[in-house]
Structure formats: C-alpha cells, structure tokens
Motif scaffolding. Sequence first.
Motif, mmCIF file in Angstrom:
data_model
loop_
_atom_site.group_PDB
_atom_site.id
_atom_site.type_symbol
_atom_site.label_atom_id
_atom_site.label_comp_id
_atom_site.label_asym_id
_atom_site.label_seq_id
_atom_site.Cartn_x
_atom_site.Cartn_y
_atom_site.Cartn_z
ATOM 1 N N ILE A 27 0.838 -1.201 0.000
ATOM 2 C CA ILE A 27 0.000 0.000 0.000
ATOM 3 C C ILE A 27 0.872 1.249 0.000
ATOM 4 O O ILE A 27 0.624 2.197 -0.744
ATOM 5 C CB ILE A 27 -0.969 0.001 1.205
ATOM 6 C CG1 ILE A 27 -2.021 -1.101 1.033
ATOM 7 C CG2 ILE A 27 -1.637 1.368 1.368
ATOM 8 C CD1 ILE A 27 -2.933 -1.282 2.235
ATOM 9 N N ASP A 28 1.914 1.255 0.827
ATOM 10 C CA ASP A 28 2.823 2.406 0.881
ATOM 11 C C ASP A 28 3.548 2.580 -0.443
ATOM 12 O O ASP A 28 3.789 3.708 -0.879
ATOM 13 C CB ASP A 28 3.824 2.237 2.022
ATOM 14 C CG ASP A 28 3.148 2.263 3.384
ATOM 15 O OD1 ASP A 28 2.123 2.953 3.538
ATOM 16 O OD2 ASP A 28 3.665 1.593 4.305
ATOM 17 N N GLU A 31 1.158 4.297 -2.891
ATOM 18 C CA GLU A 31 1.009 5.719 -2.566
ATOM 19 C C GLU A 31 2.270 6.502 -2.936
ATOM 20 O O GLU A 31 2.178 7.618 -3.452
ATOM 21 C CB GLU A 31 0.695 5.893 -1.088
ATOM 22 C CG GLU A 31 -0.714 5.448 -0.744
ATOM 23 C CD GLU A 31 -1.053 5.673 0.711
ATOM 24 O OE1 GLU A 31 -0.138 5.919 1.533
ATOM 25 O OE2 GLU A 31 -2.246 5.611 1.035
ATOM 26 N N ASP A 32 3.441 5.930 -2.675
ATOM 27 C CA ASP A 32 4.700 6.598 -3.030
ATOM 28 C C ASP A 32 4.804 6.783 -4.541
ATOM 29 O O ASP A 32 5.208 7.851 -5.018
ATOM 30 C CB ASP A 32 5.900 5.812 -2.518
ATOM 31 C CG ASP A 32 6.028 5.844 -1.005
ATOM 32 O OD1 ASP A 32 5.381 6.712 -0.366
ATOM 33 O OD2 ASP A 32 6.785 5.009 -0.460
ATOM 34 N N ALA A 35 2.508 9.580 -5.606
ATOM 35 C CA ALA A 35 2.988 10.873 -5.136
ATOM 36 C C ALA A 35 4.178 11.358 -5.958
ATOM 37 O O ALA A 35 4.383 12.562 -6.108
ATOM 38 C CB ALA A 35 3.366 10.782 -3.664
ATOM 39 N N VAL A 42 -1.653 13.249 -4.218
ATOM 40 C CA VAL A 42 -2.369 12.365 -3.300
ATOM 41 C C VAL A 42 -3.111 13.236 -2.304
ATOM 42 O O VAL A 42 -2.492 13.978 -1.540
ATOM 43 C CB VAL A 42 -1.403 11.395 -2.586
ATOM 44 C CG1 VAL A 42 -2.155 10.532 -1.580
ATOM 45 C CG2 VAL A 42 -0.670 10.539 -3.598
ATOM 46 N N ASP A 44 -5.511 12.038 -0.101
ATOM 47 C CA ASP A 44 -5.841 11.303 1.123
ATOM 48 C C ASP A 44 -5.017 10.047 1.169
ATOM 49 O O ASP A 44 -4.816 9.378 0.152
ATOM 50 C CB ASP A 44 -7.326 10.956 1.122
ATOM 51 C CG ASP A 44 -7.828 10.435 2.461
ATOM 52 O OD1 ASP A 44 -7.092 10.535 3.458
ATOM 53 O OD2 ASP A 44 -8.956 9.954 2.522
ATOM 54 N N ASP A 45 -4.524 9.715 2.341
ATOM 55 C CA ASP A 45 -3.744 8.485 2.487
ATOM 56 C C ASP A 45 -4.671 7.285 2.358
ATOM 57 O O ASP A 45 -5.873 7.371 2.580
ATOM 58 C CB ASP A 45 -3.070 8.434 3.861
ATOM 59 C CG ASP A 45 -1.999 9.495 4.004
ATOM 60 O OD1 ASP A 45 -1.451 9.933 2.979
ATOM 61 O OD2 ASP A 45 -1.685 9.868 5.141
ATOM 62 N N GLY A 46 -4.077 6.151 2.008
ATOM 63 C CA GLY A 46 -4.869 4.924 1.921
ATOM 64 C C GLY A 46 -5.449 4.567 3.274
ATOM 65 O O GLY A 46 -4.882 4.838 4.312
#
Length: 50
Positions: A27-28, A31-32, A35, A42, A44-46
Amino acid sequence: MDIVVEIHVPLREAPGALEGSYPFPWIDQVEDLLAEQEAAEVYDDGEECD
C-alpha cells in the motif's frame, strides 16, 4: 478543470509476509509511486474500509 481519480485495489496480504508483520506493505509503495508522479497529487492516504 481538475480530474479526480479514486483508485481501489484488492486488500490481499503480500505473498510471503511473516506472521505478525504488517501484511500490506505494498500500500505504501502504491502511494509513493502516485505521489512521485508530477501530474498526480495524493489528497488522502490509503485507508482500510470496514
């Protein structure tokens, strides 16, 4: 005009995850990657649903 895209991915444990470790490290990484895109932001964070 801004375009907003919401990405949903299946919540599956990473293959070979050790017992007791965080089972979703990918997941990180997703998102990275998003971004880092110059054309993406991004908002909102997951988060886990339910």
